[in-house]
Design an enzyme around this catalytic site. Structure first.
Site, PDB file in Angstrom:
ATOM      1  N   GLN A 191       0.833  -1.198   0.000  1.00 33.35           N
ATOM      2  CA  GLN A 191       0.000   0.000   0.000  1.00 33.35           C
ATOM      3  C   GLN A 191       0.872   1.253   0.000  1.00 33.35           C
ATOM      4  O   GLN A 191       0.378   2.347  -0.246  1.00 33.35           O
ATOM      5  CB  GLN A 191      -0.885   0.036   1.253  1.00 33.35           C
ATOM      6  CG  GLN A 191      -1.974  -1.013   1.307  1.00 33.35           C
ATOM      7  CD  GLN A 191      -2.667  -1.042   2.659  1.00 33.35           C
ATOM      8  OE1 GLN A 191      -2.514  -1.988   3.410  1.00 33.35           O
ATOM      9  NE2 GLN A 191      -3.420  -0.015   2.995  1.00 33.35           N
ATOM     10  N   PHE A 222      -6.161  -4.373   3.180  1.00 31.10           N
ATOM     11  CA  PHE A 222      -6.924  -4.096   4.412  1.00 31.10           C
ATOM     12  C   PHE A 222      -6.093  -3.462   5.512  1.00 31.10           C
ATOM     13  O   PHE A 222      -6.439  -3.553   6.685  1.00 31.10           O
ATOM     14  CB  PHE A 222      -7.602  -5.381   4.926  1.00 31.10           C
ATOM     15  CG  PHE A 222      -8.355  -6.119   3.848  1.00 31.10           C
ATOM     16  CD1 PHE A 222      -9.542  -5.599   3.361  1.00 31.10           C
ATOM     17  CD2 PHE A 222      -7.856  -7.280   3.290  1.00 31.10           C
ATOM     18  CE1 PHE A 222     -10.232  -6.251   2.341  1.00 31.10           C
ATOM     19  CE2 PHE A 222      -8.537  -7.939   2.275  1.00 31.10           C
ATOM     20  CZ  PHE A 222      -9.726  -7.429   1.799  1.00 31.10           C
ATOM     21  N   GLU A 226       0.173  -1.915   4.578  1.00 26.60           N
ATOM     22  CA  GLU A 226       0.550  -0.504   4.682  1.00 26.60           C
ATOM     23  C   GLU A 226       2.008  -0.408   5.126  1.00 26.60           C
ATOM     24  O   GLU A 226       2.802   0.293   4.519  1.00 26.60           O
ATOM     25  CB  GLU A 226      -0.368   0.236   5.660  1.00 26.60           C
ATOM     26  CG  GLU A 226      -0.047   1.727   5.698  1.00 26.60           C
ATOM     27  CD  GLU A 226      -0.921   2.556   6.606  1.00 26.60           C
ATOM     28  OE1 GLU A 226      -2.004   2.102   7.010  1.00 26.60           O
ATOM     29  OE2 GLU A 226      -0.509   3.692   6.917  1.00 26.60           O
ATOM     30  N   ARG A 304      -5.635   7.232  16.669  1.00 25.82           N
ATOM     31  CA  ARG A 304      -6.980   7.146  16.085  1.00 25.82           C
ATOM     32  C   ARG A 304      -7.971   6.550  17.090  1.00 25.82           C
ATOM     33  O   ARG A 304      -9.140   6.906  17.107  1.00 25.82           O
ATOM     34  CB  ARG A 304      -6.972   6.370  14.765  1.00 25.82           C
ATOM     35  CG  ARG A 304      -8.310   6.417  14.027  1.00 25.82           C
ATOM     36  CD  ARG A 304      -8.220   5.935  12.580  1.00 25.82           C
ATOM     37  NE  ARG A 304      -7.679   6.924  11.673  1.00 25.82           N
ATOM     38  CZ  ARG A 304      -8.390   7.885  11.072  1.00 25.82           C
ATOM     39  NH1 ARG A 304      -9.697   7.960  11.259  1.00 25.82           N
ATOM     40  NH2 ARG A 304      -7.816   8.756  10.281  1.00 25.82           N
ATOM     41  N   ARG A 336      -8.083  -2.068   8.558  1.00 21.97           N
ATOM     42  CA  ARG A 336      -9.325  -1.336   8.287  1.00 21.97           C
ATOM     43  C   ARG A 336      -9.994  -0.805   9.560  1.00 21.97           C
ATOM     44  O   ARG A 336     -10.492  -1.581  10.380  1.00 21.97           O
ATOM     45  CB  ARG A 336     -10.265  -2.278   7.555  1.00 21.97           C
ATOM     46  CG  ARG A 336     -11.246  -1.600   6.641  1.00 21.97           C
ATOM     47  CD  ARG A 336     -11.941  -2.628   5.800  1.00 21.97           C
ATOM     48  NE  ARG A 336     -12.719  -1.998   4.731  1.00 21.97           N
ATOM     49  CZ  ARG A 336     -13.340  -2.674   3.779  1.00 21.97           C
ATOM     50  NH1 ARG A 336     -13.273  -3.984   3.745  1.00 21.97           N
ATOM     51  NH2 ARG A 336     -14.029  -2.049   2.841  1.00 21.97           N
ATOM     52  N   PHE A 338      -8.288   1.043  11.800  1.00 20.17           N
ATOM     53  CA  PHE A 338      -7.049   1.626  12.319  1.00 20.17           C
ATOM     54  C   PHE A 338      -7.183   2.101  13.771  1.00 20.17           C
ATOM     55  O   PHE A 338      -6.876   3.230  14.101  1.00 20.17           O
ATOM     56  CB  PHE A 338      -6.676   2.803  11.398  1.00 20.17           C
ATOM     57  CG  PHE A 338      -5.215   3.151  11.319  1.00 20.17           C
ATOM     58  CD1 PHE A 338      -4.336   2.383  10.582  1.00 20.17           C
ATOM     59  CD2 PHE A 338      -4.719   4.279  11.964  1.00 20.17           C
ATOM     60  CE1 PHE A 338      -2.991   2.732  10.488  1.00 20.17           C
ATOM     61  CE2 PHE A 338      -3.371   4.639  11.873  1.00 20.17           C
ATOM     62  CZ  PHE A 338      -2.512   3.861  11.126  1.00 20.17           C
ATOM     63  N   THR A 434      -4.168  11.164  10.591  1.00 18.66           N
ATOM     64  CA  THR A 434      -4.092  12.021  11.770  1.00 18.66           C
ATOM     65  C   THR A 434      -2.742  12.738  11.839  1.00 18.66           C
ATOM     66  O   THR A 434      -2.606  13.753  12.486  1.00 18.66           O
ATOM     67  CB  THR A 434      -4.333  11.208  13.058  1.00 18.66           C
ATOM     68  OG1 THR A 434      -3.438  10.095  13.077  1.00 18.66           O
ATOM     69  CG2 THR A 434      -5.762  10.706  13.104  1.00 18.66           C
ATOM     70  N   ALA A 503      -6.016   5.062   5.408  1.00 18.30           N
ATOM     71  CA  ALA A 503      -6.852   6.046   6.095  1.00 18.30           C
ATOM     72  C   ALA A 503      -8.071   6.431   5.249  1.00 18.30           C
ATOM     73  O   ALA A 503      -8.594   7.534   5.385  1.00 18.30           O
ATOM     74  CB  ALA A 503      -6.035   7.288   6.479  1.00 18.30           C
ATOM     75  N   GLU A 706     -12.948   2.597   5.224  1.00 21.00           N
ATOM     76  CA  GLU A 706     -12.996   2.109   6.596  1.00 21.00           C
ATOM     77  C   GLU A 706     -14.320   2.314   7.335  1.00 21.00           C
ATOM     78  O   GLU A 706     -14.739   1.427   8.089  1.00 21.00           O
ATOM     79  CB  GLU A 706     -11.854   2.748   7.405  1.00 21.00           C
ATOM     80  CG  GLU A 706     -10.492   2.293   6.941  1.00 21.00           C
ATOM     81  CD  GLU A 706      -9.382   3.157   7.511  1.00 21.00           C
ATOM     82  OE1 GLU A 706      -9.295   4.342   7.140  1.00 21.00           O
ATOM     83  OE2 GLU A 706      -8.608   2.655   8.331  1.00 21.00           O
TER      84      GLU A 706
HETATM   85 MO1  MOS Z   1      -5.474   1.476   6.473  1.00 20.96          MO
HETATM   86  S1  MOS Z   1      -6.018   0.374   8.133  1.00 20.96           S
HETATM   87  O1  MOS Z   1      -5.343   3.053   7.137  1.00 20.96           O
HETATM   88  O2  MOS Z   1      -4.039   0.838   5.831  1.00 20.96           O
END
Ligand code: MOS
Length: 752
Positions: A191, A222, A226, A304, A336, A338, A434, A503, A706
């Site tokens: 990601q 998901f 990331e 978050r 997902r 977060f 954030t 996000a 999300e």
């Molecule tokens: Mo997503 S849980 O912000 O990669």
């Protein structure tokens, strides 16, 4: 418009990392990992590995030319363990062979001597010992003690929610190839292409410009890709650096489940104060986040959680403290929602417990505390819409919730061994990273001389349909047929310094950058048209590939205009840059305006419980969701449905489990249960909330990835509702997932 990948996916033609045709001489790498959750490494012996045929190399920490460090936010995570291991599955070395199975087989011959150290998997114990990944944070608004003094009922409790395996269909993987002059190209299922590029540069000790990362699409992510796609890409790059040969590293499913981090388990304490009008006056929280063995994205996820402590409710006095606890499980990571789902489960638990104590329906407390325009979030941002209340009332009207409740009641009167349960779940989710600096994006647009268009953005397609949306944006901006637009892979040499697609912000950020780029080209094309047609530029409109003057078609069309512009040496390429305005946050006061906007909605979940077996059917989920002004309702509804099912899975049957040795119990797909088509709700109905949609969302179409996940939390409370129908002595428990096993115990256990 359908997802542009639909056809490719169902015919199996879509290309993922492992489908890229291999260059001749490609080598295959398999990680060697720790079998202990916490231990000193006394000795590692590879001599028996070398005896196997087809082994090319074995790499470990000493082979790293740069830094042995992959921590994204905090540098606390080595690529390969050196003296100590901190979780089962922590990479220690990489075996490279001529084929995957040789490397995997040879792994059995690695001999590692350990000296075991104390293993901690419980975040509360870690906190007691002072094992925190980074300092705790506290968000405060108002004065909770004054708030409790004004409350007629004050209730304390505890809520626990477990981790969750991402189970993307495409496992983690990468394919790195050497280019001339010691450059390396990495195909990665990530990601965050820039994070892979940056980390590879750090580990190899070379500038970022020597690393090119390319992403076509992901078979699901998901959040699991990331941060945690990086290690596998960097390992492949390291092998390329050393061997000057293409190297592929694709995790087998069992390795993926054991080696990669999951959703953070949380254990939380709450105290809630409610007055006689059912207004929540005060809310105090302590979250123990199980961060696992390294920080990974935990600081951002914990933040978050703190932001979403109050879900969709206005609470004047709030104090929320969060600890990120260092334990000996895989580093927990983005998933997902977060950190927000964990927070929302806690407040919903608090409300449910208060309702039980007060003898009222949970939904009465929920309804009278919903946010309205002008209310202050505990982090200082002002709520700017009534969409929370509106989605609640629209749901009740549209689906005639009163009648549904009556029919559930009469069903329960008529049936002894089957009971129905019902639950309403409102959601409020803040959109933006954030961390304010991450809210920026770029896009590159080429208009080719034949009128076709190529676009590149920093967004990563992972099944959510962002590429489709990007094509829609370009087609709409130029008012051309979508067939003129081609989306390119996400590549760090075309679009640099990207934020990960995360996000829920991928479409907003990249779409806005794309709009800016398209608009620049459009301005130049219009002025060229005006010049050619000898008129004022303000008169020119391009619509449906025609050039119009005051709505009247001219001799120019899109194709002809582009041709003229090109021959006149007009710049037909552009880079757009977008940085979200208005957002800011001050971490010293924990106040600010961190979110561009919020997404709201309300869901009604109905379930049917088999009181002999403890099994349940999730019958229907009815939703009124705030899409803004959806630019693609087919895609967006698909995102809602997928998110709801994942949320339900997290709350009900997905159970990981760790033993006292810190070993993951559900480490393969015969043990880890996820909702399948039979388990999924028989029907999910999603009604769009009628609303304008904010300017700061792409074409007023709100972020979708999300927010709907948290509708799934409703299933937990609907099931408990049904248990109580059968067993009136049942005391509510807040310990997700609520597996059929726990349900069965609840049905027949009358003690508290
Ligand atoms: Mo997503 S849980 O912000 O990669």
């Amino acid at each position: 418009m359908k997802n542009i990948d639909s056809r490719g996916h169902v015919t199996g033609r879509s290309v993922y990392v492992d489908d890229i045709p291999e260059l001749s001489g490609t080598l295959h790498a398999v990680p060697v990992f720790s079998s202990r959750a916490h231990a000193k490494i006394l000795n590692v012996n590879f001599s028996k590995v070398w005896e196997a045929e087809g082994i090319v190399d074995i790499l470990s920490a000493t082979d790293i030319p740069g830094e042995n460090q992959i921590g994204g936010i905090i540098p606390d995570e080595p690529l390969f363990a050196e003296d100590e291991v901190h979780f089962i599955g922590q990479p220690i070395a990489l075996i490279i062979a001529h084929d995957h199975f040789t490397a995997r087989e040879a792994r059995k011959f690695v001999e590692i001597e350990y000296e075991d150290l104390e293993i901690i998997t419980d975040p509360r114990i870690a906190k007691e010992r002072g094992y925190l990944l980074f300092p705790s944070r506290t968000f405060v608004n108002g004065n909770i003690e004054k708030g409790f003094a004004k409350s007629d009922t004050v209730i304390e409790g505890r809520a626990d929610s477990a981790g969750q395996e991402h189970l993307y269909i495409e496992t983690q993987g990468s394919y790195a190839i050497p280019l001339e002059n010691n450059n390396i190209k990495i195909y990665s299922s990530t990601q965050g292409p820039t994070l892979v590029q940056k980390t590879a540069a750090v580990v190899l000790g070379i500038p970022m410009h020597n690393i090119e990362v390319d992403v076509t699409r992901l078979g699901g992510a998901f959040g699991g890709k990331e941060d945690q796609a990086t290690a596998w890409a960097v390992m492949a790059a390291l092998a390329v650096y050393k061997l000057k040969k293409p190297v592929k590293l694709i995790l087998d499913r069992d390795d993926d489940m054991l080696l990669t981090g999951k959703r953070h388990p949380y254990s939380s304490d709450f105290r809630i104060g409610i007055d006689k009008n059912l207004k929540i006056k005060s809310f105090e929280l302590t979250y123990y986040q199980n961060g696992g063995a390294a920080a990974d994205l935990s600081p951002a996820i914990m933040e978050r959680t703190l932001f979403h402590a109050t879900n969709s409710y206005f609470i004047p006095n709030v104090k929320a403290t969060a600890y990120s606890c260092r334990t000996n499980i895989t580093p927990s990571t983005a998933f997902r929602g977060f950190g927000a789902p964990q927070a929302m489960f806690v407040i919903e638990s608090a409300i449910a417990l208060a309702a039980e104590k007060l003898g009222v329906d949970k939904s009465e407390i929920q309804e009278c505390n919903l946010l309205k325009s002008g209310d202050l979030f505990h982090y200082g941002q002002v709520c700017d819409s009534d969409n929370s209340k509106k989605s609640w009332s629209d749901l009740h009207e549209h689906f005639d919730v009163d009648t549904i409740k009556k029919s559930v009641n009469s069903y329960n009167k008529q049936n002894t061994f089957h009971k129905k349960g019902i639950s309403v779940m409102p959601i409020c989710f803040g959109i933006s990273f954030t961390k304010t600096p991450m809210n920026q994006a770029r896009a590159l647009v080429h208009v080719y001389q034949d009128g076709s268009i190529g676009i590149s953005t920093g967004a990563v397609e992972m099944g959510q349909g962002v590429n489709t949306k990007m094509m829609q944006v370009a087609a709409r901006m130029f008012s051309v047929d979508i067939s003129r637009v081609k989306i390119e892979s996400t590549n760090t040499t075309r679009v640099a310094n990207t934020s990960p697609t995360a996000a829920s912000s991928g479409a907003d950020l990249n779409g806005k950058a794309l709009q800016i780029a398209c608009n620049e080209i459009l301005i130049r094309l219009k002025s060229k048209a005006a010049e050619f047609l000898e008129t004022n530029v303000d008169e020119i409109i391009i619509r449906d590939e025609k050039v119009l003057i005051e709505k009247i078609p001219t001799e120019l069309n899109w194709k002809k205009l582009v041709e003229i512009a090109f021959l006149d040496r007009v710049k037909l390429s552009e880079v757009g840059h977008y940085a979200t305005p208005i957002i800011h946050f001050d971490k010293t006061t924990e106040k600010g305006h961190p979110f561009t906007y919020h997404v709201y909605g309300t869901a009604l979940t109905t379930i049917k419980l088999d009181c002999i077996k403890g099994t349940y059917d999730i019958e229907r989920v009815r939703i009124v969701h705030d899409f803004g002004k959806s630019m693609n309702l087919t895609l967006d509804k698909g995102q809602v449905e997928g998110a709801v099912v994942r949320g339900i899975g997290w709350m009900t049957i997905e159970e990981l489990g760790y033993d006292e040795k810190g070993r993951l119990l559900a480490d393969n797909l015969s043990k880890y249960k996820v909702p399948d088509v039979y388990m999924a709700p028989k029907k999910i109905e999603t009604e769009p909330l009628e609303t304008e949609g904010p300017e700061l969302a792409i074409m007023k179409s709100k972020a979708i990835g999300e927010p709907p996940f948290m509708y799934g939390i409703g299933a937990y409370f609907a099931i408990q509702d049904a248990i109580k129908e059968f067993n009136p002595d049942y005391k509510l428990k807040f310990d997700a997932p609520l597996t059929p096993e726990k349900v069965l115990l609840g049905l027949y256990n009358n003690s508290k």
